[in-house]
Scaffold this active site. Structure first.
Site, PDB file in Angstrom:
ATOM      1  N   ASP A  60       0.828  -1.178   0.089  1.00 49.25           N
ATOM      2  CA  ASP A  60      -0.002   0.116   0.000  1.00 49.25           C
ATOM      3  C   ASP A  60       0.924   1.382   0.032  1.00 49.25           C
ATOM      4  O   ASP A  60       1.985   1.147   0.503  1.00 49.25           O
ATOM      5  CB  ASP A  60      -1.013   0.104   1.303  1.00 49.25           C
ATOM      6  N   SER A  61       0.160   2.262  -0.428  1.00 53.64           N
ATOM      7  CA  SER A  61       1.139   3.620  -0.352  1.00 53.64           C
ATOM      8  C   SER A  61       1.241   4.089   1.138  1.00 53.64           C
ATOM      9  O   SER A  61       2.104   4.919   1.375  1.00 53.64           O
ATOM     10  CB  SER A  61       0.271   4.835  -1.200  1.00 53.64           C
ATOM     11  N   TYR A  82      -0.689   8.567  -2.610  1.00 58.95           N
ATOM     12  CA  TYR A  82      -0.786   8.396  -4.076  1.00 58.95           C
ATOM     13  C   TYR A  82      -2.097   9.006  -4.774  1.00 58.95           C
ATOM     14  O   TYR A  82      -2.078   9.192  -6.063  1.00 58.95           O
ATOM     15  CB  TYR A  82      -0.813   6.796  -4.314  1.00 58.95           C
ATOM     16  N   GLY A  83      -3.032   9.200  -3.870  1.00 59.34           N
ATOM     17  CA  GLY A  83      -4.280   9.513  -4.571  1.00 59.34           C
ATOM     18  C   GLY A  83      -4.330  10.622  -5.398  1.00 59.34           C
ATOM     19  O   GLY A  83      -5.436  10.457  -6.354  1.00 59.34           O
ATOM     20  N   CYS A 112      -4.164  -1.327  -2.479  1.00 54.87           N
ATOM     21  CA  CYS A 112      -4.238   0.225  -2.598  1.00 54.87           C
ATOM     22  C   CYS A 112      -5.164   0.322  -3.848  1.00 54.87           C
ATOM     23  O   CYS A 112      -4.806   0.034  -4.826  1.00 54.87           O
ATOM     24  CB  CYS A 112      -3.016   0.707  -2.951  1.00 54.87           C
ATOM     25  N   ASN A 113      -6.191   0.967  -3.660  1.00 52.99           N
ATOM     26  CA  ASN A 113      -7.111   1.249  -4.746  1.00 52.99           C
ATOM     27  C   ASN A 113      -6.498   2.165  -5.753  1.00 52.99           C
ATOM     28  O   ASN A 113      -6.611   1.899  -7.031  1.00 52.99           O
ATOM     29  CB  ASN A 113      -8.244   1.931  -4.145  1.00 52.99           C
ATOM     30  N   THR A 114      -5.693   3.296  -5.479  1.00 48.16           N
ATOM     31  CA  THR A 114      -5.000   3.966  -6.339  1.00 48.16           C
ATOM     32  C   THR A 114      -4.237   3.217  -7.161  1.00 48.16           C
ATOM     33  O   THR A 114      -3.861   3.186  -8.498  1.00 48.16           O
ATOM     34  CB  THR A 114      -4.541   5.187  -5.758  1.00 48.16           C
ATOM     35  N   GLU A 146      -4.969   9.558   8.488  1.00 47.70           N
ATOM     36  CA  GLU A 146      -3.638   9.493   8.935  1.00 47.70           C
ATOM     37  C   GLU A 146      -3.170  10.330   9.966  1.00 47.70           C
ATOM     38  O   GLU A 146      -2.059  10.043  10.641  1.00 47.70           O
ATOM     39  CB  GLU A 146      -2.793   9.600   7.745  1.00 47.70           C
ATOM     40  N   CYS A 203     -11.534   2.766  -0.920  1.00 47.50           N
ATOM     41  CA  CYS A 203     -10.169   3.212  -0.214  1.00 47.50           C
ATOM     42  C   CYS A 203     -10.086   2.346   0.808  1.00 47.50           C
ATOM     43  O   CYS A 203     -10.758   2.292   1.611  1.00 47.50           O
ATOM     44  CB  CYS A 203     -10.101   4.697  -0.054  1.00 47.50           C
ATOM     45  N   THR A 204      -8.644   1.669   0.996  1.00 49.90           N
ATOM     46  CA  THR A 204      -8.463   0.814   2.326  1.00 49.90           C
ATOM     47  C   THR A 204      -8.290   1.580   3.521  1.00 49.90           C
ATOM     48  O   THR A 204      -8.316   1.050   4.722  1.00 49.90           O
ATOM     49  CB  THR A 204      -7.461  -0.038   2.117  1.00 49.90           C
ATOM     50  N   HIS A 205      -8.290   2.898   3.613  1.00 46.70           N
ATOM     51  CA  HIS A 205      -8.311   3.812   4.806  1.00 46.70           C
ATOM     52  C   HIS A 205      -9.806   3.843   5.209  1.00 46.70           C
ATOM     53  O   HIS A 205      -9.968   4.066   6.566  1.00 46.70           O
ATOM     54  CB  HIS A 205      -7.657   5.281   4.534  1.00 46.70           C
TER      55      HIS A 205
END
Length: 274
Positions: free
Chosen positions: A9-10, A41-42, A72-74, A157, A191-193
């Protein structure tokens, strides 16, 4: 660690996916890499995301990982296909790189009764149109509505996701999504967040709207993939080990990681040249 499953993931969000994968498939060894030094990365260009993601995939292969999940979706939206089509043959034709968008889009249509699905995601994922393209392949009757949520990752974050400020931005983006269609009955967290905001998102949406996060779906998809590809499954090492790496401060990573992974981690630093 030879034969480990690589999870990339980023930043930290992929830890929500790793948590679900290890709960379902605890027997394998796992390597996690967060490219925190270059996150998020988004909002980056396709070319930059591809370059960074390819670097990280090459690192995983150098560690002996035969299978890498872009959690990571992006990265899944902007880099996965190019890596699969252009780079795998050169790097190692027997290795595989998988993403989080495909397994999610394969099942999302089963959850909707109105055939109206909402996607909450980063700017990069929304601009890529990946969810619209992939869902149409499996469920052409489903109409997809997207909403970019640029403030959510910074809030999470910075550990601000339980504040009134987070409430404001959750309401702002969910309202913007519902204004596109009042008939949306499934909302996908692209998004994994975003699982860290899942309860707030549920509260901001009408009670009949189902909210789907990706971790459990991706874990089930990986289990199915390994069942269908025994030659890959046999290359994976067992022992239940988890190793964590970051391209930034290990102290910061360890502090943040507990939020996403639900347990203490001890990470090591990796230097990747831009």
């Amino acid at each position: 660690m030879q034969g480990s499953i690589g999870i990339f993931d980023s930043g930290y969000g992929g830890l929500t996916v790793l948590k679900e994968i290890t709960a379902l498939l605890p027997q394998y060894n796992y390597l996690y890499l967060g490219d925190n030094a270059r996150a998020p990365y988004g909002n980056r260009s396709f070319e930059t995301v591809y370059h960074y993601t390819l670097q990280c995939v090459e690192w995983f292969f150098a560690q002996g990982c035969p299978l890498v999940i872009l959690a990571c979706n992006t990265a899944s939206a902007k880099a996965l296909r190019t890596i699969q089509q252009n780079d795998l043959q050169r790097l190692n034709p027997h290795n595989r790189v998988l993403g989080v968008i495909r397994p999610t889009t394969e099942v999302v249509g089963r959850y909707t009764k109105t055939n109206k699905v909402g996607v909450l995601a980063t700017n990069g994922t929304v601009q890529s149109q990946s969810y619209i393209i992939e869902i149409e392949k499996f469920f052409p009757e489903v109409k997809v509505y997207q909403q970019a949520c640029p403030m959510w990752v910074p809030l999470i974050e910075n550990n601000e996701h339980n504040t009134p400020g987070a409430d404001y931005f959750v309401k702002e983006y969910t309202n913007a999504l519902l204004q596109q269609s009042a008939d949306i009955d499934v909302v996908l967290l692209g998004c994994t967040h975003y699982p860290l905001l899942q309860e707030k998102i549920k509260q901001a949406l009408p009670p009949q709207v189902q909210v789907l996060s990706q971790g459990a779906i991706v874990a089930a998809g990986l289990k199915d993939y390994l069942h269908r590809h025994p030659q890959m499954e046999q290359r994976l090492s067992r022992g239940g080990e988890r190793l964590f790496y970051t391209t930034d401060s290990t102290e910061d990573f360890n502090t943040h990681a507990r939020l996403f992974y639900g347990a203490d981690v001890q990470s090591a630093h990796v230097e990747l040249k831009s």
